[in-house]
Design an enzyme around this catalytic site. Structure first.
Site, PDB file in Angstrom:
ATOM      1  N   GLY A 172       0.828  -1.211   0.000  1.00  0.00           N
ATOM      2  CA  GLY A 172       0.000   0.000   0.000  1.00  0.00           C
ATOM      3  C   GLY A 172       0.857   1.254   0.000  1.00  0.00           C
ATOM      4  O   GLY A 172       1.765   1.388   0.818  1.00  0.00           O
ATOM      5  N   PHE A 190      -0.909   7.009   2.774  1.00  0.00           N
ATOM      6  CA  PHE A 190      -0.159   7.694   3.830  1.00  0.00           C
ATOM      7  C   PHE A 190       0.583   6.708   4.729  1.00  0.00           C
ATOM      8  O   PHE A 190       1.752   6.905   5.040  1.00  0.00           O
ATOM      9  CB  PHE A 190      -1.091   8.572   4.668  1.00  0.00           C
ATOM     10  CG  PHE A 190      -1.530   9.812   3.955  1.00  0.00           C
ATOM     11  CD1 PHE A 190      -0.640  10.847   3.748  1.00  0.00           C
ATOM     12  CD2 PHE A 190      -2.821   9.941   3.471  1.00  0.00           C
ATOM     13  CE1 PHE A 190      -1.023  12.000   3.082  1.00  0.00           C
ATOM     14  CE2 PHE A 190      -3.224  11.093   2.811  1.00  0.00           C
ATOM     15  CZ  PHE A 190      -2.326  12.127   2.612  1.00  0.00           C
ATOM     16  N   GLY A 191      -0.099   5.631   5.156  1.00  0.00           N
ATOM     17  CA  GLY A 191       0.540   4.672   6.047  1.00  0.00           C
ATOM     18  C   GLY A 191       1.752   4.008   5.407  1.00  0.00           C
ATOM     19  O   GLY A 191       2.855   4.007   5.961  1.00  0.00           O
ATOM     20  N   VAL A 228      -1.890  -6.572  -4.914  1.00  0.00           N
ATOM     21  CA  VAL A 228      -1.727  -7.677  -3.962  1.00  0.00           C
ATOM     22  C   VAL A 228      -3.082  -8.324  -3.693  1.00  0.00           C
ATOM     23  O   VAL A 228      -4.052  -7.645  -3.355  1.00  0.00           O
ATOM     24  CB  VAL A 228      -1.066  -7.182  -2.665  1.00  0.00           C
ATOM     25  CG1 VAL A 228      -1.104  -8.267  -1.594  1.00  0.00           C
ATOM     26  CG2 VAL A 228       0.369  -6.765  -2.944  1.00  0.00           C
ATOM     27  N   GLU A 235     -17.481  18.632   2.660  1.00  0.00           N
ATOM     28  CA  GLU A 235     -16.662  19.265   1.619  1.00  0.00           C
ATOM     29  C   GLU A 235     -17.337  19.159   0.246  1.00  0.00           C
ATOM     30  O   GLU A 235     -17.374  20.133  -0.513  1.00  0.00           O
ATOM     31  CB  GLU A 235     -15.287  18.583   1.555  1.00  0.00           C
ATOM     32  CG  GLU A 235     -14.376  18.994   2.700  1.00  0.00           C
ATOM     33  CD  GLU A 235     -13.233  18.011   2.964  1.00  0.00           C
ATOM     34  OE1 GLU A 235     -12.405  18.298   3.835  1.00  0.00           O
ATOM     35  OE2 GLU A 235     -13.178  16.955   2.313  1.00  0.00           O
ATOM     36  N   ALA A 251      -5.532  10.952   7.683  1.00  0.00           N
ATOM     37  CA  ALA A 251      -4.144  10.909   7.231  1.00  0.00           C
ATOM     38  C   ALA A 251      -3.121  10.990   8.369  1.00  0.00           C
ATOM     39  O   ALA A 251      -2.164  10.211   8.387  1.00  0.00           O
ATOM     40  CB  ALA A 251      -3.907  12.022   6.197  1.00  0.00           C
TER      41      ALA A 251
END
Lengths: 423, 423
Positions: free
Chosen positions: A12, A15-16, A80, A171, A316
């Site tokens: 992945g 952000f992580g 994956v 938003e 995030a």
């Protein structure tokens, strides 16, 4: 390619995963980061792509470019499909990658609360493809309304429903209101885009449940002034291509956007660990799996509990800090040291509503309006990856601020749109 | 909606159609412009979207926005399928539009010289969808090469063939060479992108047949120095997904791009007029159809002969001038005046090869290198529509000039790419 070095695989590039890979740059290990896309996506600005304010390339950066100077790291474009904990292998469409340590950061997708049939009529917003699909729906609704002789259908084409009152829903509703009231002014001859109704529906008692009640109250008032009807405490009972059914009401609207729920990536099912009702994986305090200390889970896929007992939100900053922490724990293990528990440093929460209007809660200091909006701009530009992107986004924002235009209103990728005969 | 006014319909929002519609702004008529897309596309920069230098939104402008102040004009998003000359109607997917005067400006598509089976393996470059598809192929070839254990296949993945030595083929080959030699530097661990072969194939005796021989010779030399093999006088006999067969040779290459031929829009078949071998419609000297003085044809769909007896090339300046001229002739008719013959004002031709390298022929003054490149930059920025786009494009060019980066390297929209499981 076995040089004896420890092999760390990160699945992945959100952000992580990206922040984990970056934090491994000095680790004595060979690092591989896999993602099914060749880019890291800055999801907090995805709603601006969905509403035509920014282009896809401006909120995404090629993972290779970001990591090109990091000699111990390679990037693999791979979807994956499976994690084999027993063999310590990650399987993708065209092969597999062995690992000594694994960081799983595959995030979350939409949850339709058991109503998969709503997905095709009410798209959610997680990927660039989602954003372009929502953009297409918003702008094509006006095109169809312009050429529509039936007043009932025209009404339904002009009206928009956003389901879900979290930051994304707020938003989107705010941006659609600005499109209707300002951006499209004088663009049509047979309809008045400003006559659009924009309805934001939240099943819970108020919008922005992650923020303080007074901030949510201010946001509700501001949305109202911008022309968004906010309806709280109304669960949705059905969504069709013609409209939305609520308890005791029906809203005919051809454009419905789903921002009401997420569900962790199905890869979590391969991790032989308990999962919460959103599919998030229960991890130990050091972010590893209870029975597999060589596997770490971070970001929206991880269920991590804050000191107040509530799970950390899928935002995030949590993913970045968890990614960095998992990387640091792997480095500690490689150095023969014990891992350390993760502790989230909460620097605050922000949500934007529109021009000069945002709400912010920064370590207990609550801001609304222009100050919060400037804080929001600053934070988003600061974390956006790539100097090129930062300047381009700032320019588009400055231009939009001055003119109310949106820089990328292209309708692309519709069904059958490109198969025509006229050129 | 019959207010008694004359109704002018323009089909196509490219250079011909858009400039025609703009030139009708003061005409005492109701003007409708139809396009199957909601945007005008600046085709001369399409190769930069295809090679990741620019984003789609930066070279396109919503037709509605361009014409929003033009009160006598409406815009219709419609895929025109048929023109009925007898009833004076234009038919699209969901209805029809009557006209008193018609301007047909539906341009051209690719021609595979009778080999339609080559289309899926060697995409051409006419639309934004084409550009994103070519971009995907270029960048994904490097991704696959990086993860490829078979040296023969890896070689074929690293090699690129561009078929057709006109301006588009030259621009594409030059840009791919820059990607291989500079942009992707240090991005990979198992391959060296600089080892890519880029082969530009032209069946005719030289590249850039529309420009003077000495300019073509300079371009050939410059392409060679950039790492592009230019092969002229070699007709292609077959194209498959594995490579390109030439008379007496075979080039294994997984990425093949078609820039070798165009064919006018099939709508030309509805116009009851003679057509040339590229499908272009033979028009009278005032650009109208010989038997239908109320119908004008402009741009790549029109066969218009220059004073030297050769048909005018399918380039933007020709389309713009023809569009304006057709509009002016309609205005003259409405004022009871006779139409005037079209005369092309040739302001010159330009082709860019790469950084600081272009060739130009401006009214007989021939320029090569930096001067021509600056002229190219100036002209392209000047004609690009939208102040917002101009600044964004200039910024990306300046940044690319300084860093060799390309701002939008996203791989999007591939088959099955977005259906995976990993997040």
């Amino acid at each position: 390619m076995s040089d004896g070095k420890t092999r760390v695989v990160v699945v992945g590039g959100g952000f992580g995963g990206l922040y984990a890979a970056k934090a491994l740059r000095r680790a004595p290990a060979r690092v591989t980061i896999c993602d099914r896309n060749n880019y890291h996506l800055f999801q907090p600005l995805l709603y601006q792509v969905a509403t035509g304010g920014l282009s896809p390339g401006e909120i995404a950066a090629p993972i290779r470019r970001v990591l090109r100077q990091q000699a111990n790291t390679e990037v693999l474009l791979a979807d994956v499909r499976e994690i084999d904990l027993a063999r310590r292998e990650v399987h993708h469409a065209s092969g597999h990658v062995p690992y000594d340590y694994l960081i799983v950061a595959t995030g979350a997708g939409h949850s339709y609360l058991g109503h998969l049939e709503w997905q095709s009529v009410a798209p959610g917003l997680k990927t660039l493809e989602d954003a372009l699909s929502i953009r297409r729906r918003i702008y094509i609704a006006y095109e169809q309304a312009e050429d529509c002789g039936d007043p009932v259908l025209r009404r339904a084409l002009l009206d928009f429903v956003v389901i879900g009152g979290g930051p994304t829903g707020v938003e989107l509703a705010g941006a659609i209101a600005e499109i209707a009231r300002r951006t499209l002014r004088r663009n049509f001859r047979h309809i008045d885009p400003a006559a659009s109704r924009i309805i934001l529906i939240e099943a819970g008692p108020r919008i922005l449940p992650g923020l303080a009640p007074e901030l949510a109250a201010w946001a509700t008032k501001t949305l109202g002034a911008m022309g968004v009807e906010v309806r709280t405490g109304v669960p949705v009972t059905d969504v069709t291509r013609d409209g939305v059914r609520l308890v005791g009401d029906y809203i005919p609207a051809r454009t419905v956007i789903w921002a009401a729920g997420v569900e962790a990536s199905p890869l979590g099912g391969d991790l032989a660990a308990q999962r919460d009702r959103l599919g998030r994986v229960q991890v130990s305090s050091d972010l590893s799996l209870p029975d597999h200390p060589e596997v770490f889970v971070v970001g929206d896929l991880a269920h991590v509990v804050a000191p107040d007992g509530r799970p950390l939100p899928g935002v995030a900053p949590v993913a970045m800090q968890e990614g960095r922490h998992a990387a640091r724990n792997i480095a500690r293990r490689l150095a023969g040291l014990p891992t350390e528990p993760f502790r989230y440093r909460d620097r605050g929460a922000l949500a934007t509503i529109g021009r000069k209007a945002a709400v912010a809660d920064i370590r207990g200091v609550r801001l609304v309006g222009l100050t919060a909006w400037l804080a929001w701009l600053f934070v988003h530009i600061m974390y956006l990856i790539g100097f090129d992107n930062r300047v381009a986004v700032l320019w588009h924002w400055a231009y939009a601020y001055a003119t109310f235009e949106r820089s990328d209103r292209l309708i692309t990728g519709g069904p059958g749109e490109s198969a025509g005969r006229s050129g």
